[in-house]
Design a protein around this motif. Structure first.
Motif, PDB file in Angstrom:
ATOM      1  N   PRO A  39       0.826  -1.198   0.000  1.00  0.00           N
ATOM      2  CA  PRO A  39       0.000   0.000   0.000  1.00  0.00           C
ATOM      3  C   PRO A  39       0.861   1.249   0.000  1.00  0.00           C
ATOM      4  N   THR A  40       0.254   2.369  -0.299  1.00  0.00           N
ATOM      5  CA  THR A  40       0.993   3.627  -0.340  1.00  0.00           C
ATOM      6  C   THR A  40       1.448   4.040   1.041  1.00  0.00           C
ATOM      7  N   SER A 224     -11.279  -5.377   7.092  1.00  0.00           N
ATOM      8  CA  SER A 224     -10.276  -4.358   6.766  1.00  0.00           C
ATOM      9  C   SER A 224     -10.879  -2.965   6.607  1.00  0.00           C
ATOM     10  N   SER A 269      -3.468  -1.951   4.941  1.00  0.00           N
ATOM     11  CA  SER A 269      -2.644  -0.759   4.765  1.00  0.00           C
ATOM     12  C   SER A 269      -1.580  -0.723   5.858  1.00  0.00           C
ATOM     13  N   GLN A 272      -2.455  -0.240   9.465  1.00  0.00           N
ATOM     14  CA  GLN A 272      -3.221  -1.289  10.139  1.00  0.00           C
ATOM     15  C   GLN A 272      -2.324  -2.401  10.683  1.00  0.00           C
ATOM     16  N   TYR A 316       7.868   0.238   3.505  1.00  0.00           N
ATOM     17  CA  TYR A 316       6.422   0.449   3.533  1.00  0.00           C
ATOM     18  C   TYR A 316       6.010   1.828   4.024  1.00  0.00           C
TER      19      TYR A 316
END
Length: 423
Positions: A39-40, A224, A269, A272, A316
């Motif tokens: 994820p971004t 999620s 993400s 999380q 990340y």
């Protein structure tokens, strides 16, 4: 593994069995692959921000327990401000509603801490911008949510506790299995009742994410859309497979980073995903890491620095935070865990770790061969905190608490330095 006041089983034995199981199933899981692009990135919390501001970026989660287990008994009012998410442990089975939960403060075990004081302390923590949630489960906690009635009762009674005590949400720490379908239904039901500010956390064991067909894995995917953070318990585990299909031993930076990678690649993400570690060595049967080594794992995942043999293909960015079992145990070290990790979470990658500091050896599964000491040499001018490992005159020593200028090997049986062994 999170303790419970009615604990009877050996956690060390269970950890060994779990580790053995992981090794036996390594071949079966060799096909496990990374499931989705990373994820971004999200922005790192800037230096100097307050706890109130930090809690919107990264969480420092600590469990506060309403029982005495050899650590420290304390009221919520003594929880340091570094902890911006406090998980109250533990809720238990409702006496009449199947699948429901209730909470007993256990005032006598807490030295007369009253229900009203407890409620006032929750409100005071929240007034500072911090959050308090109720945790369900623990090592001996059994709450079954395996059908529609149990799911409805779980959601309803959890919401009732939130209204009664002011809890901001719920932590799922059921260590004897979950049913992904019905727990997902229950948590979505709870979200509908409580609204978008609801905090939902999970504290699965490492085995729970070793394959996509595990129930906790499926639960995280199912919720999620409403999940706040998964704080994996990277302790009492034994060896496990990382996302690169290599086996790693607990208590190392490689272990934490390679297993966190599984969650980061499954579609969650970065915000999380959290790292759960024991506050002090006494808090777990195995897998303890010095706070400085937890910082290294954060640096590795977020920035690709301070890694061991495992490093992510692409860093990340800021992940969700760090969790510890427990605040009560952290108190026994003068809150060394909270101070070290809070400073790192506020400062960002690289501010709390040293690129030349070696990875701690596992506390219960040493893999190194005898030879030259791998730990940094002790220095009379350096400051050490509980869990730091140094070498001195051919042996390795672990600091039991904060120290400076005390020479390893001279402090005696009850001193600050504990002999790890010759090297």
């Amino acid at each position: 593994m999170l303790e419970h006041r009615r604990r009877t089983a050996s956690r060390g034995a269970k950890a060994a069995l779990t580790g053995a199981f992981a090794l036996l199933t390594a071949g079966l899981l060799a096909g496990f692959s990374q499931l989705s692009p990373a994820p971004t990135e999200v922005e790192t919390v800037a230096d100097g921000e307050s706890v109130q501001a930090q809690q919107t970026g990264q969480w420092l989660t600590g469990y506060w327990h309403n029982f005495s287990n050899g650590s420290t008994v304390m009221p919520l009012s003594e929880v340091p401000s570094e902890y911006n998410l406090v998980a109250v442990a533990f809720a238990e089975n409702h006496p009449t509603l199947d699948g429901g939960i209730t909470f007993d403060l256990a005032s006598e075990e807490l030295g007369g801490y009253t229900d009203q004081q407890f409620r006032d302390d929750i409100a005071a923590i929240q007034a500072e911008g911090r959050k308090v949630i109720i945790s369900v489960g623990g090592q001996l906690g059994h709450v079954d949510v395996a059908n529609a009635t149990q799911a409805r009762n779980f959601a309803d009674t959890t919401y009732q506790l939130m209204q009664e005590y002011g809890f901001d949400g719920v932590d799922i720490d059921l260590e004897h299995g979950v049913n992904a379908q019905y727990m997902s239904d229950a948590l979505h039901d709870l979200s509908g009742q409580a609204g978008s500010d609801l905090i939902i956390t999970m504290a699965p064991q490492t085995i729970d994410f070793q394959s996509p067909d595990r129930e906790y894995y499926k639960l995280a995917s199912n919720i999620s859309d409403i999940l706040t953070i998964v704080n994996m318990q990277y302790y009492n585990s034994g060896s496990m497979l990382g996302c690169d299909n290599q086996v790693y031993s607990q208590g190392t930076v490689d272990f934490v980073a390679s297993l966190a990678c599984i969650q980061l690649e499954m579609g969650l993400s970065p915000d999380q995903v959290g790292l759960g570690l024991p506050a002090v060595q006494s808090a777990a049967g195995g897998g303890y890491m010095a706070p400085s080594q937890v910082v290294r794992a954060l640096d590795c995942l977020e920035a690709g620095t301070n890694c061991g043999s495992f490093s992510p293909d692409t860093p990340y960015g800021t992940i969700g935070g760090v969790m510890t079992w427990s605040i009560n145990w952290d108190a026994t070290s003068g809150y060394a865990f909270a101070e070290t990790l809070s400073a790192r979470l506020a400062g960002g990658p690289g501010d709390g770790g040293s690129t030349d500091e070696p990875t701690d050896e596992p506390t219960d599964e040493p893999t190194g061969e005898p030879g030259d000491c791998a730990s940094p040499a002790w220095s009379a001018d350096s400051t050490y905190t509980g869990g730091d490992v140094v070498s001195h005159e051919g042996s390795e020593y672990r600091a039991e608490w904060w120290t400076r200028g005390e020479e390893p090997g001279t402090t005696g049986e009850w001193g600050v330095w504990r002999l790890v062994g010759a090297c």
